[in-house]
Scaffold this motif. Sequence first.
Motif, PDB file in Angstrom:
ATOM      1  N   GLY A  17       0.743  -1.372  -0.014  1.00  0.00           N
ATOM      2  CA  GLY A  17      -0.029  -0.063   0.144  1.00  0.00           C
ATOM      3  C   GLY A  17       0.902   1.485   0.133  1.00  0.00           C
ATOM      4  O   GLY A  17       0.323   2.441   0.098  1.00  0.00           O
ATOM      5  N   PHE A  18       2.260   1.164  -0.336  1.00  0.00           N
ATOM      6  CA  PHE A  18       3.084   2.466  -0.237  1.00  0.00           C
ATOM      7  C   PHE A  18       2.820   3.233  -1.526  1.00  0.00           C
ATOM      8  O   PHE A  18       2.397   2.440  -2.664  1.00  0.00           O
ATOM      9  N   ILE A  76      -2.596   1.326  -2.971  1.00  0.00           N
ATOM     10  CA  ILE A  76      -2.531   2.585  -2.309  1.00  0.00           C
ATOM     11  C   ILE A  76      -4.010   2.894  -2.211  1.00  0.00           C
ATOM     12  O   ILE A  76      -4.898   2.566  -3.144  1.00  0.00           O
ATOM     13  N   ASP A  77      -4.217   3.835  -1.024  1.00  0.00           N
ATOM     14  CA  ASP A  77      -5.384   4.283  -0.825  1.00  0.00           C
ATOM     15  C   ASP A  77      -5.408   5.772  -0.811  1.00  0.00           C
ATOM     16  O   ASP A  77      -4.852   6.290   0.319  1.00  0.00           O
ATOM     17  N   VAL A  78      -5.611   6.461  -1.913  1.00  0.00           N
ATOM     18  CA  VAL A  78      -5.521   8.030  -1.857  1.00  0.00           C
ATOM     19  C   VAL A  78      -6.487   8.624  -1.090  1.00  0.00           C
ATOM     20  O   VAL A  78      -6.589   9.927  -0.959  1.00  0.00           O
ATOM     21  N   ALA A 132       3.833   0.848 -11.388  1.00  0.00           N
ATOM     22  CA  ALA A 132       4.279   0.852  -9.677  1.00  0.00           C
ATOM     23  C   ALA A 132       4.563  -0.527  -9.176  1.00  0.00           C
ATOM     24  O   ALA A 132       5.352  -0.646  -8.262  1.00  0.00           O
ATOM     25  N   GLY A 133       4.016  -1.559  -9.716  1.00  0.00           N
ATOM     26  CA  GLY A 133       4.318  -2.924  -9.211  1.00  0.00           C
ATOM     27  C   GLY A 133       5.534  -3.405  -9.509  1.00  0.00           C
ATOM     28  O   GLY A 133       5.899  -4.508  -8.994  1.00  0.00           O
ATOM     29  N   ASN A 168      -1.170   5.451  -8.019  1.00  0.00           N
ATOM     30  CA  ASN A 168      -2.630   5.401  -7.892  1.00  0.00           C
ATOM     31  C   ASN A 168      -3.271   4.903  -9.381  1.00  0.00           C
ATOM     32  O   ASN A 168      -4.170   4.321  -9.570  1.00  0.00           O
ATOM     33  N   LEU A 169      -2.533   5.429 -10.319  1.00  0.00           N
ATOM     34  CA  LEU A 169      -2.831   5.395 -11.688  1.00  0.00           C
ATOM     35  C   LEU A 169      -2.869   3.841 -11.944  1.00  0.00           C
ATOM     36  O   LEU A 169      -4.070   3.364 -12.883  1.00  0.00           O
ATOM     37  N   SER A 170      -1.905   3.170 -11.662  1.00  0.00           N
ATOM     38  CA  SER A 170      -1.880   1.909 -11.890  1.00  0.00           C
ATOM     39  C   SER A 170      -2.391   0.903 -10.473  1.00  0.00           C
ATOM     40  O   SER A 170      -1.891  -0.501 -10.452  1.00  0.00           O
ATOM     41  N   LYS A 171      -2.962   1.730  -9.845  1.00  0.00           N
ATOM     42  CA  LYS A 171      -3.470   0.826  -8.629  1.00  0.00           C
ATOM     43  C   LYS A 171      -3.973  -0.731  -9.083  1.00  0.00           C
ATOM     44  O   LYS A 171      -4.931  -0.760  -9.935  1.00  0.00           O
ATOM     45  N   GLY A 172      -3.780  -1.634  -8.417  1.00  0.00           N
ATOM     46  CA  GLY A 172      -4.300  -2.947  -8.505  1.00  0.00           C
ATOM     47  C   GLY A 172      -3.460  -3.918  -9.311  1.00  0.00           C
ATOM     48  O   GLY A 172      -4.005  -4.915  -9.762  1.00  0.00           O
TER      49      GLY A 172
END
Lengths: 108, 157, 268
Positions: free
Chosen positions: C81-82, C147-149, C206-207, C254-258
């Motif tokens: 979640g960073f 990530i949880d914005v 991000a991953g 956040n754009l690539s969350k998941g």
Amino acid sequence: MKTLVKIKPKDYKVGDIVKIDFMAMHPMESGMRKDKDTGQIVPAHYINEVNFLFNDKVLTKMVTWESLSVNPVLSISLKVSGAGTLKVLAKDNKGDSVETSAAITPKG
Amino acid sequence: MERRSFLKGFGAAATCAALVPSIVNAADEAKKVAGPNEMSVESAIAAITGGKPVTPSAKVTLSAPEIAENGAVVPVKVSVESSMSANDYVKAIHVLAVKNNNSRCANVYLTPANGEATFATRIKLGATQDVLAIAEMSNGTFLSAKQNVKVTIGGCG
Amino acid sequence: MRKLSICAAFFSLALCGILNAEEAMSMNAADKAMYAEMLENNPADMDIAEGEELFNSLIGQETYAKVLGVSVKDLPETIAGFPRMLTAIPKYDFTFPKTMRKVVTLSQSLQMALAERDKKVFKLKDNEMIKMTAYVKSLANGLTTNIDVKANKQMEEMVVLGQHVFEERRGGRGLSCNSCHSADIVGSRLRMQVLPDLGAKETASAGTWPAYRMTQSAMVTFDKRMQQCMKNALLAELPLGSKEIVALEVYITNLSKGNAIQIPGLKR
């Protein structure tokens, strides 16, 4: 020189053919590259010999050159004849050498 | 809005000098500096075979990308059809980059204990060129396979 | 104004023409598969092994969990979640100059953990820090970036700031991150390179950082990669650890969350 040997797959038995991957952290300088700051040619510095031994018997010998990528990876096959130790001896042209071992442990 | 997208395109083009895809043909440039182990592919082949003929063969499979986005790391895989028995096996696999200053990449001396005649690594290619694999068989013959790899210039960094 | 837009239209038309004609210059599926296979033997595996030794000897999972305010078993999910907001104690003054709550990257949380153990705090650009960051993030391999914005006010502010930094045109050529990575330009090429959509699943941005960059023969962190991008676009590099670069990481993550977490990544 940092090295790593991987045996794939993880589970195998006598008679199987496994893949042996050898990796080393090495600059593999070609002797043709100029240092950006000094303008001097960086001397050649590369792994020139890699020997794979299984239970101290030669499995595969390699003569290698500066054309291998930086931090090179070398992969070969091994037909598992039984349990034992795989040893990889790598040397570079400046005389640095390293020995890396991995256990061959067939199941069944 | 329109002005903005124009500037966007223009700026990106200006920064990286050329948006037009280009294939590196830097073979001549690479030859300017003589490396410490300079050796042409002809000399390297002669050293391997001692002058014996090399036959292109479907028994040798060479895999390399047709297009390499980064000439510094080009994956190469070679496999040779063989029973790898004590009296019929592949003695060696040689990988050569025909236009590199030193065309030799690796000489791999196998034994029947390998079980399969395979070799994989990653090589540097100074320019678009053929990668050549030569297999030395235990009966003294030499088989080969080659593949052209186009080396391209990447984008920003 | 009109002239400009006509010019832009011609420019992009010409560009499309060239690109279509040169379609064969892109890597094909088999080429991509060969490169994907290289992930199995990522030279950065050696760095990860070293990062593990460093982390275990200098910090350890228990201390790290304490700094994050979670239990050891929740570490992987928390790491996934960073960047996230952490509460500080005065020991961490170096990263919390004014406030006690701050959104930090994974590397910064490791700096805090080093301070907690009274160990030497490595700089963000130090190799030790890069290796530890990669190892710790690899603990979340198999999970997805979560990530949880909207988690708190600080995160909400950071994602807004991040978008601002992403779109702000800077430097002599007036470029922004958006100049090359906006939705209407991704897929075009800069020389041979297809401009990646940072939010796309296949980009997995991000991953997959920290990643081994083949062009540099070294493992590079996400923020360092963004600095390299700025340098190539002739923008002043935002300092590692600055609020702006952390915000940028928040925004892009956040754009690539998941997206799946696969550390170490392997990039051109």
